[in-house]
Design a protein around this motif. Structure first.
Motif, short mmCIF file in Angstrom:
data_model
loop_
_atom_site.label_atom_id
_atom_site.label_comp_id
_atom_site.label_asym_id
_atom_site.label_seq_id
_atom_site.Cartn_x
_atom_site.Cartn_y
_atom_site.Cartn_z
N GLU A 47 -3.13 0.24 -3.64
CA GLU A 47 -2.88 -1.08 -3.06
C GLU A 47 -2.71 -2.09 -4.18
O GLU A 47 -3.49 -2.11 -5.13
N GLN A 48 -1.68 -2.93 -4.07
CA GLN A 48 -1.45 -3.98 -5.06
C GLN A 48 -1.02 -5.26 -4.36
O GLN A 48 -0.34 -5.21 -3.33
N HIS A 49 -1.40 -6.39 -4.97
CA HIS A 49 -1.02 -7.70 -4.46
C HIS A 49 -0.10 -8.36 -5.48
O HIS A 49 -0.42 -8.42 -6.68
N LEU A 70 4.91 -0.62 -8.44
CA LEU A 70 3.73 -0.15 -7.73
C LEU A 70 3.14 1.03 -8.49
O LEU A 70 3.84 2.00 -8.78
N ARG A 110 0.86 -1.19 0.00
CA ARG A 110 0.00 0.00 0.00
C ARG A 110 0.89 1.23 0.00
O ARG A 110 1.81 1.34 0.80
N GLU A 167 -0.69 1.51 -8.02
CA GLU A 167 -2.00 1.72 -7.42
C GLU A 167 -1.86 1.96 -5.91
O GLU A 167 -0.83 1.64 -5.33
#
Length: 903
Positions: free
Chosen positions: A551-553, A547, A497, A549
């Motif tokens: 939050e990214q996974h 990265l 995040r 966004e």
């Protein structure tokens, strides 16, 4: 330009009505003009060529200038011709031979404005001024018996009327005339095309620079100088004459700098394919200089501390800095000179890019890991606080009052990190192609950050439009990382995040494009070959996650066990990263991580926890024991790079510790750090004694010897932390050492001690080296950094020392700058005496050298981060300064923004 500081005079020339003043003069109580990027307009006229004749006979300067101009087809066809001029006695001004009256042509800023000018025209002027009165050290001034210039950012207007802006480029031909007896050496940009005698007393030299350049790159030097000469043969076989000019008493101290230049020239050829383009390359060392150095085309002007080196007068750090700054200014020949910046908002286009190239060069010449650690340490202690304070601004600011205030850590250090992120995203080959494409496309032009970004996009085949937010959004991004391991499916997920705090004028921020380099370690300490589905190989040990966004996974497959993540390897982005590492995790990474930076960072985070707990009065039961174990392991590890060991044994600094606190308590931080140092000093005394007893023979500047000296002097510091049982070792080292590195390490220990023999040794050091200005600077600096109850009083006493002067920037920075920026516990003395001392000297300095005054004022800008009593005392000094009539723009801007009085 290597940052340090230039500009301003109080009231230099006011002899008759022809004298030109404008907004750079000390201002009245009214608010100065704000310059905004959105208001940029191209210049109405361009200069085809300029001929200067600068006569320095008799000590005054007369400048005859001839400008051939034509209207810029890209500008408003009705716009007037504007000539910037400051502090000049303008004896004549003609347009195509017709005499003009300059006093009737000035606007409210003092600029000469000419209306109804033909499409093509010639402007001629004759100006006079007194360089010796130019205490601002901007434009043409005197340093001792030498005449020299500093024109970046807006100093050329102090020499002759000119469209003094970076997007007006022209070839210069300069004739320098002076008395042969006092100025046997006459220098300017380019190559010398003629020289000779005018009469029995005066002589001249004519210099021509065929490459169009903006006026900020103009340079002139005249004086009685010694020269060390060498040659360099380029890859294409051209021979370049290398000339290093110094005052005669400094002859013989340029060998290291000259060799560094040759290495830099060769590295730029082999790594970027860039050759030098003139027949002569000159460097002049100047004792009175606001900046570190200046990249003027073909004639670099350097602060003496970045040229002169001998074992008696320069430390190992000085030798390293000389090589870096020599490289930096040489690399500007292409990234800054051949392609310059369109306007000053684009400053990082040349500085950030060139700092990154300097970093690459330094990493190639020494330990890549140690260099990277040093770069990150500087970023965290200088730029991160700037990002979090009232002077926060983007890498490309959108406004300024005084451009000299934006030669900042953000523009330089963070700007370099932005360039490094391009390199990380594109890879080395594509990045080099992008740089070459940018230089070829814009050779001889004034470019913008968008021009550079476009070249990078084309070379890498990437969309970098979101990445461009690094130039427009201020602040340090924060990344929070969580993870999840799925044992059933052998997958490991990183949840990232990102957030970016509000900053002045930017309450809301968009997500950034951030390269996050990671590695995964198994419990045996070996890299795991787990991969993400979109990766082409399962064998890369470091991945770069992008990265984009909030939050990214990121899911890694084929992961046979829960790994320990190694995050932000190589410090792949200038961010603050938070992951819930346990102390055991950090110890594991410290022992096993294959990335040297990440390994060092694990040790730093372990130490940081211990120190912060100590400072906050909540020491963990086994914290110091864990730190002692980590130190012992570093000291006992076989075949370890001694330079990396030295870094691992250096505790986080007080400024970095302060960055971790919401409300900073400088005394608590200092006491905690000293207490931990004392415990480590006693617990590992045997190791420190062994290290300090290791002598390596006569001094040599070689990487292994430098690292051994660093370790030996670290040991001396730990042995004397909290105890004076080993003070005799410092006294002996000061007396017997054959180099300044070891002497200064001993002097620092002795400066902390109130014992009579220590004070006598400090005094004796001055007596021995009082004829060496650079060494005396270090003597002042060492006492400014001393840890004694009476430090503030001693610094005050030193401001009255016969060898202290505010007229010399190096001396002022050595004492006042070191005290305010490098000794937080004493600068932030609860009684406010440190603030009063700084405020008093800022006000004394401002009328003569405002840029230096503004630089020294910077520590007070962080006033909101301290407790109520300190906040009040710091604010009081800022308000006191703002109450001064005729305050310079430089100081006004810093003080006003610090108090939130400017938008």
């Amino acid at each position: 330009m290597c940052s340090g500081c230039p500009d301003q005079v109080s009231c230099l020339f006011h002899t008759d009505h022809h004298t030109i003043f404008n907004s750079s003069a000390p201002m009245s109580a009214s608010r100065p003009q704000t310059i905004r990027l959105r208001d940029y307009q191209p210049p109405a006229f361009l200069v085809e060529r300029i001929h200067l004749r600068v006569d320095l006979s008799g000590g005054t300067a007369q400048v005859d200038a001839t400008l051939d101009l034509h209207r810029n087809p890209a500008a408003d066809n009705d716009a007037p011709l504007r000539l910037d001029a400051e502090f000049l006695d303008l004896e004549s001004l003609t347009l195509d031979g017709a005499e003009l009256e300059p006093s009737t042509l000035r606007d409210e800023q003092g600029t000469i404005v000419l209306h109804d000018v033909p499409q093509r025209c010639r402007v001629e002027s004759v100006s006079r001024f007194d360089p010796a009165a130019n205490t601002a050290l901007s434009g043409l001034y005197r340093s001792g018996g030498m005449f020299c210039t500093q024109c970046e950012a807006e100093g050329f207007r102090r020499i002759t009327p000119y469209p003094d802006r970076p997007d007006v480029l022209a070839p210069f031909t300069t004739t320098v005339v002076a008395d042969r007896a006092t100025c046997p050496v006459l220098l300017s940009n380019g190559d010398c095309i003629d020289r000779g005698a005018l009469d029995a007393e005066r002589h001249y030299a004519v210099w021509h620079d065929p490459f169009p350049k903006p006026s900020y790159l103009f340079a002139l030097v005249a004086g009685d100088l010694a020269c060390q000469e060498a040659t360099f043969v380029t890859a294409s076989g051209r021979e370049v004459a290398l000339h290093f000019y110094v005052e005669p008493e400094n002859a013989g101290r340029t060998e290291h700098a000259l060799a560094a230049l040759q290495r830099a020239m060769r590295w730029d050829e082999t790594h970027y394919g860039l050759e030098y383009d003139l027949d002569t390359y000159m460097v002049v060392a100047v004792g009175d200089f606001n900046m570190g150095a200046m990249e003027n085309k073909g004639l670099n002007v350097f602060n003496t501390q970045f040229v002169l080196a001998s074992p008696d007068t320069a430390t190992d750090a000085d030798y390293e800095n000389i090589e870096a700054v020599i490289g930096h200014e040489y690399f500007h020949n292409w990234t800054g000179n051949r392609v310059t910046c369109r306007d000053w908002f684009q400053l990082s286009l040349k500085e950030g890019l060139t700092v990154f190239r300097e970093h690459q060069f330094a990493e190639a010449m020494g330990s890549e890991a140690v260099q990277r650690i040093g770069q990150v340490r500087l970023l965290r202690t200088a730029q991160f606080p700037e990002d979090a304070g009232p002077m926060s601004h983007p890498v490309r600011p959108d406004s300024y009052v005084e451009i000299n205030n934006f030669y900042t850590a953000t523009v330089y250090a963070k700007g370099a990190e932005v360039i490094r992120m391009y390199h990380t995203l594109l890879g080395d080959d594509a990045f080099r192609r992008g740089v070459q494409r940018y230089l070829q496309r814009h050779d001889g032009e004034a470019a913008t950050i968008e021009d550079f970004l476009a070249a990078m996009e084309e070379a890498g085949g990437l969309d970098l439009q979101q990445f461009a937010l690094w130039y427009t959004q201020a602040g340090t991004p924060r990344i929070e990382v969580e993870d999840h391991y799925d044992a059933e499916h052998n997958t490991y997920t990183l949840i990232c995040r990102q957030s970016l705090p509000a900053s002045p004028g930017q309450p809301h921020k968009d997500p950034m494009h951030i390269p996050l380099a990671v590695g995964l370690l198994g419990r045996d300490g070996r890299p795991l070959a787990a991969r993400r589905p979109d990766e082409s190989t399962a064998h890369a040990h470091t991945r770069v996650l992008e990265l984009r966004e909030p939050e990214q996974h990121f899911v890694f497959e084929q992961c046979p066990e829960r790994p320990v993540p190694s995050l932000l390897r190589g410090f792949s982005a200038p961010v603050k990263l938070h992951y819930p590492y346990t102390d055991d995790d950090l110890g594991f990474l410290l022992a096993h991580d294959s990335d040297p930076f990440a390994r060092w960072e694990a040790g730093q985070q372990l130490a940081l926890r211990v120190l912060l707990d100590e400072a906050q009065g909540t020491p963990r039961p086994d914290g110091i024991e864990r730190l002692e174990e980590a130190f012992r392991a570093s000291l006992e590890a076989p075949d370890t790079d001694p330079a990396l060991v030295a870094e691992a044994l250096t505790l986080p600094g007080e400024t970095y510790l302060a960055e971790q606190m919401d409300v900073v308590d400088p005394q608590a931080i200092h006491d905690a750090r000293q207490r931990v140092r004392a415990i480590l000093g006693e617990a590992l005394e045997g190791h420190w004694l062994i290290l300090h007893s290791q002598h390596s023979g006569p001094w040599h500047y070689e990487p292994d010897e430098v690292a051994r000296r660093r370790l030996r002097n670290l040991a001396l510091g730990y042995l004397n932390a909290g105890s004076e049982r080993h003070l005799s070792r410092a006294l002996e080292q000061l007396e017997r050492s054959d180099n300044l590195t070891d002497r200064l390490a001993a002097l620092a220990v002795l400066a902390d001690s109130p014992r009579a023999e220590a004070e006598q040794a400090v005094d004796a050091f001055y007596q021995r080296w009082s004829d060496e200005p650079l060494v005396v600077d270090k003597w002042f600096r060492t006492q400014a950094l001393a840890d004694r109850p009476d430090t503030v009083y001693r610094v005050h006493q030193l401001t009255e020392h016969p060898d202290f002067t505010l007229d010399n920037p190096n001396r002022a920075r050595a004492l006042l700058g070191a005290f305010a920026q490098g000794n937080p516990a004493h600068f932030h003395s609860p009684d406010g005496s440190g603030y009063r001392l700084l405020g008093e000297h800022v006000l004394r300095l401002d009328p003569n050298n405002p840029q230096l005054a503004a630089r020294l004022l910077a520590p007070l800008a962080q006033w909101r981060r301290y407790n109520a009593s300190r906040r009040h005392a710091m604010r009081e000094q800022l308000e006191r300064i703002l109450e001064r009539d005729a305050l310079s723009k430089d100081v006004y801007e810093v003080a006003s923004k610090s108090l939130g009085a400017m938008s």
